[in-house]
Design a protein around this motif. Structure first.
Motif, PDB file in Angstrom:
ATOM      1  N   UNK A  69       0.841  -1.193   0.000  1.00  0.00           N
ATOM      2  CA  UNK A  69       0.000   0.000   0.000  1.00  0.00           C
ATOM      3  C   UNK A  69       0.880   1.250   0.000  1.00  0.00           C
ATOM      4  N   UNK A  70       0.668   2.162  -0.945  1.00  0.00           N
ATOM      5  CA  UNK A  70       1.510   3.359  -1.033  1.00  0.00           C
ATOM      6  C   UNK A  70       1.335   4.274   0.182  1.00  0.00           C
ATOM      7  N   UNK A  71       2.450   4.816   0.645  1.00  0.00           N
ATOM      8  CA  UNK A  71       2.476   5.761   1.743  1.00  0.00           C
ATOM      9  C   UNK A  71       2.761   7.160   1.182  1.00  0.00           C
ATOM     10  N   UNK A  72       2.660   8.179   2.033  1.00  0.00           N
ATOM     11  CA  UNK A  72       2.741   9.571   1.589  1.00  0.00           C
ATOM     12  C   UNK A  72       3.836  10.300   2.359  1.00  0.00           C
ATOM     13  N   UNK A  73       4.679  11.025   1.626  1.00  0.00           N
ATOM     14  CA  UNK A  73       5.681  11.889   2.240  1.00  0.00           C
ATOM     15  C   UNK A  73       5.413  13.327   1.809  1.00  0.00           C
ATOM     16  N   UNK A  90       6.792  15.248   6.680  1.00  0.00           N
ATOM     17  CA  UNK A  90       5.948  14.251   7.342  1.00  0.00           C
ATOM     18  C   UNK A  90       5.816  12.992   6.494  1.00  0.00           C
ATOM     19  N   UNK A  91       6.064  11.832   7.123  1.00  0.00           N
ATOM     20  CA  UNK A  91       5.818  10.532   6.506  1.00  0.00           C
ATOM     21  C   UNK A  91       4.545   9.961   7.101  1.00  0.00           C
ATOM     22  N   UNK A  92       3.594   9.610   6.225  1.00  0.00           N
ATOM     23  CA  UNK A  92       2.292   9.110   6.652  1.00  0.00           C
ATOM     24  C   UNK A  92       2.114   7.680   6.170  1.00  0.00           C
ATOM     25  N   UNK A  93       1.992   6.773   7.133  1.00  0.00           N
ATOM     26  CA  UNK A  93       1.858   5.350   6.824  1.00  0.00           C
ATOM     27  C   UNK A  93       0.414   5.004   6.477  1.00  0.00           C
ATOM     28  N   UNK A  94       0.249   4.273   5.389  1.00  0.00           N
ATOM     29  CA  UNK A  94      -1.064   3.846   4.922  1.00  0.00           C
ATOM     30  C   UNK A  94      -1.576   2.708   5.803  1.00  0.00           C
ATOM     31  N   UNK A  95      -2.726   2.922   6.462  1.00  0.00           N
ATOM     32  CA  UNK A  95      -3.290   1.923   7.375  1.00  0.00           C
ATOM     33  C   UNK A  95      -4.205   0.921   6.682  1.00  0.00           C
ATOM     34  N   UNK A  96      -4.344   1.002   5.385  1.00  0.00           N
ATOM     35  CA  UNK A  96      -5.147   0.077   4.564  1.00  0.00           C
ATOM     36  C   UNK A  96      -6.648   0.267   4.734  1.00  0.00           C
TER      37      UNK A  96
END
Length: 569
Positions: A69-73, A90-96
């Motif tokens: 799952x793609x994450x966002x920076x 900010x690094x944002x982890x994709x929680x699905x």
């Protein structure tokens, strides 16, 4: 036997389409609900006295932990005045599940710098995508440790730069096809706060009779940078011997890599502010030549230089050649360059019905097939640089709405922004924009980094019956990220073409996976991949569309392979 591997699909859609919103588009901003709430900081939020406060920051999409799952920076800037506030990227982890968790500190990415852009690529071929962040000041290369954390290796790798160049756009690219990703960095100006005039202090500090911040004209330009990957965790600055430095007098922003003349070697397109664009042609010997003027991609159809901000590439008219689109300053049009297939381009802005919205100042932009009909549409983020346009009523607005140009499939586009959902009625001062199928459900989302504001996450709730296919490419002899690979899909009726690229848009980097809208097509005849090292393979397509496939170099049926060395890992 099927030679492509189907990988994980999202079982449920966190933001399902609704029947009362038919295709092509109904976009809503779900950023607050999804957990994207960090505010972008770029100088004063109310006044922009220096140009560094106005250019904003980019976005990068990467699956940093390889969970599918793609994450966002989100890149962040800084303030001019000393402050207790220490803004970080900010690094944002994709929680699905449609939400994201801020893991910046845990991941070791709490970078406090005046960040500008970002690009993604696995430079050491260890299977984990790394991250490069450009800045006003020194740049930063973050090595993905493979355990959810990153390590800043900028200085030891030789990619930090001198700190004098103001880095903007960047892209990982294997320009010499040796299996290792190199790095190109666009630079804007040599900016010295102490010697930069105040608003209104010179001819480059006035706009429509109003005193505004100075630049870029009147400020010293900075040469672009090319780093060659030596394969031992270190890079060599080859800007001078490669010819990258020879393009003098430009103020450069975004970089878009593409094989513009279809010779199997990656070229580099650079959108430049207030100066002609650059198209670095790859000479196959480690050197580049700027051929933008001869190729028809330096100026608009009137022979006039424009103030380029963002750029993107795709085959918008399904003729098998990759075209270019560039956003520009207000009181001008964006520019669509149609590829002729021989390495040259023609300005098709007016014939394509894109010579509109001249009051908008465009930044991030991506071709994205919003309804999967097989023809990529155009998303554009807008926002002015001068807050004075509001108070002086200069014909534009500091905060401007996004634009969506719908591809009609006949070489023309239609502006459907006002009928495509509430997200297009929300005026911001947009900058970086990146796209991805964040939830693996076949729909393309867009993330926008807004100047001195919170970000947007656009989800399309319109219901479409069209089909799609997403491809994740893995290089073995080529670079692991497969950046530079060219994919051609064939059916009985048409072809689709795209390339894996890092960078692009405005100082941003979208998902490295390739997403193809297939329209009503349910059966493909073949999937052909020309890998970055020049070898080519054919993969058997899936029996049915609407899935994510993983293609690994060496597992297809080889065709017309070139002689190329196998690079040791």
């Amino acid at each position: 036997m099927l030679l492509a591997l189907t990988i994980h699909l999202q079982a449920q859609q966190p933001y399902p389409p609704t029947p009362n919103h038919p295709a092509p588009a109904w976009f809503v901003d779900v950023a607050p609900r999804a957990g994207l709430t960090a505010r972008n900081v770029n100088g004063s939020p109310d006044a922009k006295h220096y140009i560094i406060e106005s250019t904003g920051s980019g976005v990068a999409i990467l699956d940093y932990d390889r969970d599918g799952f793609p994450d966002i920076f989100l890149v962040n800037g800084n303030t001019l005045e000393p402050s207790k506030e220490k803004p970080t990227s900010h690094l944002l982890h994709n929680n699905h599940d449609g939400t994201f968790t801020d893991v910046t500190v845990k991941a070791g990415l709490a970078l406090t710098a005046w960040g500008q852009g970002a690009c993604v690529g696995d430079y050491d071929n260890d299977g984990y995508d790394d991250l490069y962040v450009t800045a006003y000041g020194k740049n930063h290369l973050f090595h993905n440790q493979g355990n959810g954390t990153f390590k800043d290796v900028s200085e030891q790798s030789g990619t930090a730069g001198t700190g004098k160049e103001w880095g903007t756009g960047c892209a990982f690219v294997d320009y010499d096809r040796d299996g290792r990703l190199d790095l190109v960095v666009a630079n804007y100006v040599h900016f010295d706060l102490a010697s930069t005039p105040k608003p209104g202090a010179g001819p480059g500090c006035m706009w429509k009779g109003v005193a505004v911040m100075c630049g870029p004209r009147g400020l010293p330009w900075a040469p672009n940078t090319l780093y060659h990957n030596l394969g031992n965790g270190k890079f060599e600055d080859v800007s001078k011997p490669s010819g990258i430095e020879r393009s003098n007098g430009h103020y450069c922003f975004s970089t878009t890599t593409l094989d513009s003349n279809e010779d199997g070697w990656p070229d580099i397109y650079v959108a430049c502010d207030s100066t002609p664009s650059i198209l670095y042609r790859n000479n196959h010997d480690g050197t580049f030549t700027d051929i933008a003027a001869d190729a028809g991609a330096a100026y608009n159809e009137d022979g006039r230089e424009q103030a380029g901000m963002g750029s993107t590439a795709a085959d918008y008219n399904a003729d098998g050649h990759l075209d270019l689109f560039k956003t520009n300053f207000s009181d001008d049009t964006s520019t669509l360059y149609r590829a002729q297939g021989d390495g040259t381009f023609t300005d098709e802005t007016h014939p394509a019905a894109l010579a509109i919205n001249t009051e908008a100042l465009g930044w991030g932009t991506m071709f994205a097939d919003v309804d999967n009909d097989g023809f990529p549409d155009l998303l554009v983020a807008n926002g002015h640089v001068y807050p004075e346009v509001d108070s002086a009523r200069l014909g534009s607005a500091f905060r401007e709405p996004l634009l969506l140009y719908y591809n009609l499939g006949n070489g023309k586009f239609r502006d459907i922004s006002k009928t495509s959902g509430p997200a297009f009625a929300d005026s911001r001062s947009g900058r970086g924009l990146a796209t991805a199928d964040l939830f693996n459900d076949g729909r393309i989302e867009a993330v926008i980094n807004n100047l001195s504001d919170t970000p947007m996450l656009l989800v399309n709730l319109a219901r479409s019956q069209n089909h799609w296919l997403t491809l994740r490419l893995i290089g073995t002899a080529s670079n692991r990220s497969a950046i530079g690979a060219r994919v051609t899909l064939r059916s009985a009726k048409r072809i689709w073409v795209d390339e894996v690229r890092s960078g692009s848009s405005y100082n941003s980097s979208s998902d490295l996976r390739l997403h193809f809208g297939l329209g009503p097509e349910t059966r493909l005849d073949s999937i052909q991949v020309r890998w970055p090292n020049g070898s080519a393979e054919v993969f058997e397509p899936p029996a049915a569309p609407d899935r994510i496939l993983e293609l690994t170099e060496g597992r297809g049926r080889g065709i017309n392979s070139e002689n190329h060395p196998k690079v040791p890992r």
